[in-house]
Design a protein around this motif. Structure first.
Motif, PDB file in Angstrom:
ATOM      1  N   GLY A 264      45.828  41.389  42.072  1.00  0.00           N
ATOM      2  CA  GLY A 264      46.905  42.027  41.316  1.00  0.00           C
ATOM      3  C   GLY A 264      48.257  41.951  42.012  1.00  0.00           C
TER       4      GLY A 264
ATOM      5  N   VAL B 151      49.497  40.073  46.023  1.00  0.00           N
ATOM      6  CA  VAL B 151      49.447  38.762  46.686  1.00  0.00           C
ATOM      7  C   VAL B 151      48.155  38.666  47.499  1.00  0.00           C
ATOM      8  CG1 VAL B 151      51.907  38.236  46.847  1.00  0.00           C
ATOM      9  CG2 VAL B 151      50.856  39.648  48.599  1.00  0.00           C
TER      10      VAL B 151
ATOM     11  N   GLY C   1      40.009  41.750  44.053  1.00  0.00           N
ATOM     12  CA  GLY C   1      40.790  41.939  45.280  1.00  0.00           C
ATOM     13  C   GLY C   1      40.635  40.760  46.217  1.00  0.00           C
ATOM     14  N   ALA C   2      41.774  40.212  46.676  1.00  0.00           N
ATOM     15  CA  ALA C   2      41.729  39.058  47.588  1.00  0.00           C
ATOM     16  C   ALA C   2      42.277  39.399  48.966  1.00  0.00           C
ATOM     17  CB  ALA C   2      42.468  37.872  46.981  1.00  0.00           C
ATOM     18  N   GLY C   3      41.826  40.531  49.518  1.00  0.00           N
ATOM     19  CA  GLY C   3      42.071  40.840  50.927  1.00  0.00           C
ATOM     20  C   GLY C   3      40.931  40.234  51.742  1.00  0.00           C
TER      21      GLY C   3
ATOM     22  N   GLU D  82      51.640  50.553  66.154  1.00  0.00           N
ATOM     23  CA  GLU D  82      51.813  49.092  66.228  1.00  0.00           C
ATOM     24  C   GLU D  82      53.114  48.651  65.561  1.00  0.00           C
ATOM     25  OE1 GLU D  82      48.211  47.453  64.610  1.00  0.00           O
ATOM     26  OE2 GLU D  82      47.053  48.374  66.216  1.00  0.00           O
TER      27      GLU D  82
ATOM     28  N   CYS E 235      32.977  46.319  48.813  1.00  0.00           N
ATOM     29  CA  CYS E 235      33.093  46.016  50.244  1.00  0.00           C
ATOM     30  C   CYS E 235      34.506  46.280  50.763  1.00  0.00           C
ATOM     31  CB  CYS E 235      32.708  44.561  50.500  1.00  0.00           C
ATOM     32  SG  CYS E 235      33.579  43.361  49.487  1.00  0.00           S
ATOM     33  N   GLY E 236      34.612  46.453  52.071  1.00  0.00           N
ATOM     34  CA  GLY E 236      35.926  46.595  52.712  1.00  0.00           C
ATOM     35  C   GLY E 236      36.452  48.019  52.711  1.00  0.00           C
TER      36      GLY E 236
ATOM     37  N   MET F 265      46.190  56.113  54.158  1.00  0.00           N
ATOM     38  CA  MET F 265      46.022  55.227  53.010  1.00  0.00           C
ATOM     39  C   MET F 265      45.170  55.931  51.944  1.00  0.00           C
ATOM     40  SD  MET F 265      47.394  52.397  54.329  1.00  0.00           S
ATOM     41  CE  MET F 265      46.825  50.937  53.493  1.00  0.00           C
TER      42      MET F 265
ATOM     43  N   LYS G 204      45.902  42.010  37.514  1.00  0.00           N
ATOM     44  CA  LYS G 204      45.449  43.304  38.045  1.00  0.00           C
ATOM     45  C   LYS G 204      44.334  43.851  37.147  1.00  0.00           C
ATOM     46  CE  LYS G 204      46.983  47.896  39.050  1.00  0.00           C
ATOM     47  NZ  LYS G 204      47.955  48.928  38.873  1.00  0.00           N
TER      48      LYS G 204
ATOM     49  N   ALA H 135      38.100  41.334  52.702  1.00  0.00           N
ATOM     50  CA  ALA H 135      36.746  41.590  52.171  1.00  0.00           C
ATOM     51  C   ALA H 135      36.473  40.697  50.965  1.00  0.00           C
ATOM     52  CB  ALA H 135      36.596  43.063  51.794  1.00  0.00           C
TER      53      ALA H 135
ATOM     54  N   ARG I 188      37.936  50.979  59.305  1.00  0.00           N
ATOM     55  CA  ARG I 188      38.594  50.092  58.342  1.00  0.00           C
ATOM     56  C   ARG I 188      39.466  49.095  59.104  1.00  0.00           C
ATOM     57  NH1 ARG I 188      38.280  55.064  55.753  1.00  0.00           N
ATOM     58  NH2 ARG I 188      36.874  54.889  53.959  1.00  0.00           N
ATOM     59  N   GLN I 189      38.908  47.911  59.311  1.00  0.00           N
ATOM     60  CA  GLN I 189      39.572  46.861  60.060  1.00  0.00           C
ATOM     61  C   GLN I 189      39.261  45.522  59.401  1.00  0.00           C
ATOM     62  OE1 GLN I 189      41.075  47.240  63.888  1.00  0.00           O
ATOM     63  NE2 GLN I 189      41.855  48.473  62.239  1.00  0.00           N
TER      64      GLN I 189
ATOM     65  N   VAL J 200      37.871  42.924  60.728  1.00  0.00           N
ATOM     66  CA  VAL J 200      36.546  42.433  61.114  1.00  0.00           C
ATOM     67  C   VAL J 200      35.441  43.140  60.315  1.00  0.00           C
ATOM     68  CG1 VAL J 200      36.162  43.970  63.100  1.00  0.00           C
ATOM     69  CG2 VAL J 200      35.312  41.647  63.179  1.00  0.00           C
TER      70      VAL J 200
HETATM   71  C1  LIG Z   1      50.099  48.493  59.088  1.00  0.00           C
HETATM   72  C2  LIG Z   1      48.662  48.054  59.255  1.00  0.00           C
HETATM   73  C3  LIG Z   1      48.237  47.483  60.446  1.00  0.00           C
HETATM   74  C4  LIG Z   1      46.903  47.063  60.595  1.00  0.00           C
HETATM   75  N1  LIG Z   1      46.516  46.487  61.777  1.00  0.00           N
HETATM   76  C5  LIG Z   1      45.249  46.000  61.896  1.00  0.00           C
HETATM   77  C6  LIG Z   1      44.829  45.325  63.087  1.00  0.00           C
HETATM   78  O1  LIG Z   1      45.615  45.148  64.024  1.00  0.00           O
HETATM   79  N2  LIG Z   1      43.536  44.874  63.149  1.00  0.00           N
HETATM   80  C7  LIG Z   1      42.637  45.030  62.125  1.00  0.00           C
HETATM   81  O2  LIG Z   1      41.504  44.570  62.230  1.00  0.00           O
HETATM   82  N3  LIG Z   1      43.008  45.674  60.985  1.00  0.00           N
HETATM   83  C8  LIG Z   1      44.276  46.159  60.839  1.00  0.00           C
HETATM   84  N4  LIG Z   1      44.646  46.807  59.694  1.00  0.00           N
HETATM   85  C9  LIG Z   1      43.616  47.058  58.660  1.00  0.00           C
HETATM   86  C10 LIG Z   1      43.195  45.822  57.877  1.00  0.00           C
HETATM   87  O3  LIG Z   1      44.337  45.100  57.417  1.00  0.00           O
HETATM   88  C11 LIG Z   1      42.331  46.251  56.704  1.00  0.00           C
HETATM   89  O4  LIG Z   1      41.183  46.887  57.220  1.00  0.00           O
HETATM   90  C12 LIG Z   1      41.910  45.086  55.828  1.00  0.00           C
HETATM   91  O5  LIG Z   1      43.029  44.413  55.288  1.00  0.00           O
HETATM   92  C13 LIG Z   1      41.024  45.576  54.688  1.00  0.00           C
HETATM   93  O6  LIG Z   1      40.677  44.495  53.885  1.00  0.00           O
HETATM   94  P1  LIG Z   1      40.205  44.712  52.375  1.00  0.00           P
HETATM   95  O7  LIG Z   1      39.974  43.346  51.846  1.00  0.00           O
HETATM   96  O8  LIG Z   1      39.106  45.692  52.337  1.00  0.00           O
HETATM   97  O9  LIG Z   1      41.426  45.421  51.608  1.00  0.00           O
HETATM   98  P2  LIG Z   1      42.947  45.040  51.459  1.00  0.00           P
HETATM   99  O10 LIG Z   1      43.440  44.264  52.624  1.00  0.00           O
HETATM  100  O11 LIG Z   1      43.610  46.331  51.127  1.00  0.00           O
HETATM  101  O12 LIG Z   1      42.978  44.064  50.191  1.00  0.00           O
HETATM  102  C14 LIG Z   1      42.734  44.536  48.892  1.00  0.00           C
HETATM  103  C15 LIG Z   1      43.310  43.558  47.881  1.00  0.00           C
HETATM  104  O13 LIG Z   1      42.931  43.958  46.565  1.00  0.00           O
HETATM  105  C16 LIG Z   1      44.030  43.819  45.686  1.00  0.00           C
HETATM  106  N5  LIG Z   1      43.849  44.759  44.561  1.00  0.00           N
HETATM  107  C17 LIG Z   1      43.878  46.117  44.600  1.00  0.00           C
HETATM  108  N6  LIG Z   1      43.666  46.631  43.379  1.00  0.00           N
HETATM  109  C18 LIG Z   1      43.489  45.581  42.539  1.00  0.00           C
HETATM  110  C19 LIG Z   1      43.227  45.483  41.145  1.00  0.00           C
HETATM  111  N7  LIG Z   1      43.086  46.563  40.376  1.00  0.00           N
HETATM  112  N8  LIG Z   1      43.125  44.246  40.596  1.00  0.00           N
HETATM  113  C20 LIG Z   1      43.253  43.126  41.377  1.00  0.00           C
HETATM  114  N9  LIG Z   1      43.505  43.169  42.709  1.00  0.00           N
HETATM  115  C21 LIG Z   1      43.615  44.380  43.283  1.00  0.00           C
HETATM  116  C22 LIG Z   1      45.234  44.174  46.552  1.00  0.00           C
HETATM  117  O14 LIG Z   1      46.438  43.665  45.998  1.00  0.00           O
HETATM  118  C23 LIG Z   1      44.844  43.515  47.882  1.00  0.00           C
HETATM  119  O15 LIG Z   1      45.281  42.174  47.955  1.00  0.00           O
HETATM  120  C24 LIG Z   1      45.969  47.239  59.523  1.00  0.00           C
HETATM  121  C25 LIG Z   1      46.403  47.824  58.315  1.00  0.00           C
HETATM  122  C26 LIG Z   1      47.741  48.216  58.167  1.00  0.00           C
HETATM  123  C27 LIG Z   1      48.200  48.823  56.860  1.00  0.00           C
END
Ligand SMILES: Cc1cc2nc3c(=O)[nH]c(=O)nc-3n(C[C@H](O)[C@H](O)[C@H](O)COP(=O)(O)OP(=O)(O)OC[C@H]3O[C@@H](n4cnc5c(N)ncnc54)[C@H](O)[C@@H]3O)c2cc1C
Length: 303
Positions: free
Chosen positions: A32, A34, A8-10, A154, A270-271, A235, A78, A12, A279-280, A282
């Motif tokens: 999997g 973007v 996962g490249a979010g 938002e 993580c994340g 979610m 993925k 976290a 879940r943010q 930060v």
């Molecule tokens: C509409 C909306 C508004 C938001 N507003 C805010 C805000 O104002 N401030 C704030 O701090 N937070 C906000 N958030 C929350 C914040 O975006 C999340 O807390 C944060 O993105 C979490 O990061 P993460 O890396 O844990 O997961 P994600 O951002 O969900 O990233 C996970 C990644 O893993 C990839 N993945 C999943 N499964 C697989 C797999 N099997 N194989 C390979 N890759 C995979 C996904 O494609 C994705 O790119 C908002 C969220 C939403 C939906």
């Protein structure tokens, strides 16, 4: 054999990859969809320290650039299965299998659907889960936003800046986003909020979505016409590929300790995918750093 594979490249996963790469580990990140995760699905971030208002897409782009500057290997595959063999783990995708000493899961969340009539048929053809991607189609048109939490409020505000009207459908008797965001939304002249109201079904004709039938708290139904619908009703964690490992809660979130370790040595998480309170961006980035540090400690313990 990799030292660490990050899934996962979010925010976290990107953070975990930066920290592990800077510790000179052999690391790769699987993505999997973007890179950027949920950041690519909305518009502004106003609660990240030091940046009063920032485009989430820009932050995602900067994160990708940061990975590329550090030469972090990104595999656009993925992950379909994670297997634990004790001293090493195997990450599988449709393209191959990769062995690694440690894994950091960072797969985040995907939007929950309502499960009402006509939703499946109209998905991505009238019903959207991403205002930043699909919102511009509805300039000067009528839209419905379902939900009343942070995301709905938002994104509802963002839509109200160019749509003709925004009808917000909230099941509770109040909006539950941050007070400032709620105020901003309800002050918009083109926004109407229905409280204690549910979507009964979506309406369509042969061209696509025409609106929704809503149901109030007394069970009375009425129709609201709209060109587009945006759903923000929570979610669900992406953990299908680890279900067999017994590291998830009944709700599918991953259980970790404060070091981001699951109960399986060498598998960290993580994340947003974790069972946690906030879940943010930060907190996701913070978790990523902690997971990376403890993956490093785990690798040291193998020697
Ligand atoms: C509409 C909306 C508004 C938001 N507003 C805010 C805000 O104002 N401030 C704030 O701090 N937070 C906000 N958030 C929350 C914040 O975006 C999340 O807390 C944060 O993105 C979490 O990061 P993460 O890396 O844990 O997961 P994600 O951002 O969900 O990233 C996970 C990644 O893993 C990839 N993945 C999943 N499964 C697989 C797999 N099997 N194989 C390979 N890759 C995979 C996904 O494609 C994705 O790119 C908002 C969220 C939403 C939906």
């Amino acid at each position: 054999m990799y030292d660490v594979l990050v899934i996962g490249a979010g925010p976290a996963g990107v953070t975990a990859s930066i920290y592990t790469k800077r510790a000179n580990l052999k690391v790769a990140v699987f993505e999997g969809n973007v890179p950027g995760g949920q950041l690519v699905n909305y518009s502004e971030i106003e609660n990240y320290p030091g940046v009063k208002s920032f485009s989430s897409i820009e932050l995602a782009t900067d994160m990708i650039e940061h990975m590329s500057k550090l030469d972090i290997e990104v595999k656009y595959e993925k992950v379909t299965k994670l297997e634990d063999h004790g001293s090493y783990k195997t990450v599988s995708t449709d393209f191959g299998s990769y062995d690694t000493k440690a894994v950091i899961i960072a797969t985040g969340n995907v939007p929950r659907k309502l499960g009402v009539e006509n939703e499946e048929q109209l998905a991505y053809n009238g019903i959207s889960w991403c205002a930043i991607c699909d919102g511009p189609i509805y300039r000067d048109k009528d839209v419905i936003v379902v939900g009343g939490g942070n995301s709905a409020v938002e994104e509802g505000y963002y839509l109200s800046t160019f749509a003709k009207s925004v009808t917000v459908v909230q099941n509770l008797d109040r909006l539950t986003a941050e007070a400032k965001a709620n105020e901003k939304l309800i002050q918009q002249p083109n926004v109407k909020v229905y409280y204690e109201t549910l979507v009964d079904k979506f309406l369509k004709d042969d061209k696509g979505l025409t609106g929704a039938t809503l149901k109030d708290k007394d069970g009375k139904t009425f129709d609201v016409f709209a060109d587009g619908v945006f759903e923000y009703v929570g979610m669900i964690p992406v953990t299908d590929f680890v279900k067999h490992l017994g590291i998830t809660t009944n709700y599918g979130y991953i259980t970790v300790n404060e070091k981001m370790e699951t109960k399986i040595p060498g598998i960290l998480s993580c994340g947003d995918v974790n069972d946690k309170q906030i879940r943010q961006v930060v907190t996701a980035a913070g978790d990523g750093a902690v997971a990376a540090q403890n993956a490093l400690k785990y690798l040291e313990s193998l020697h």
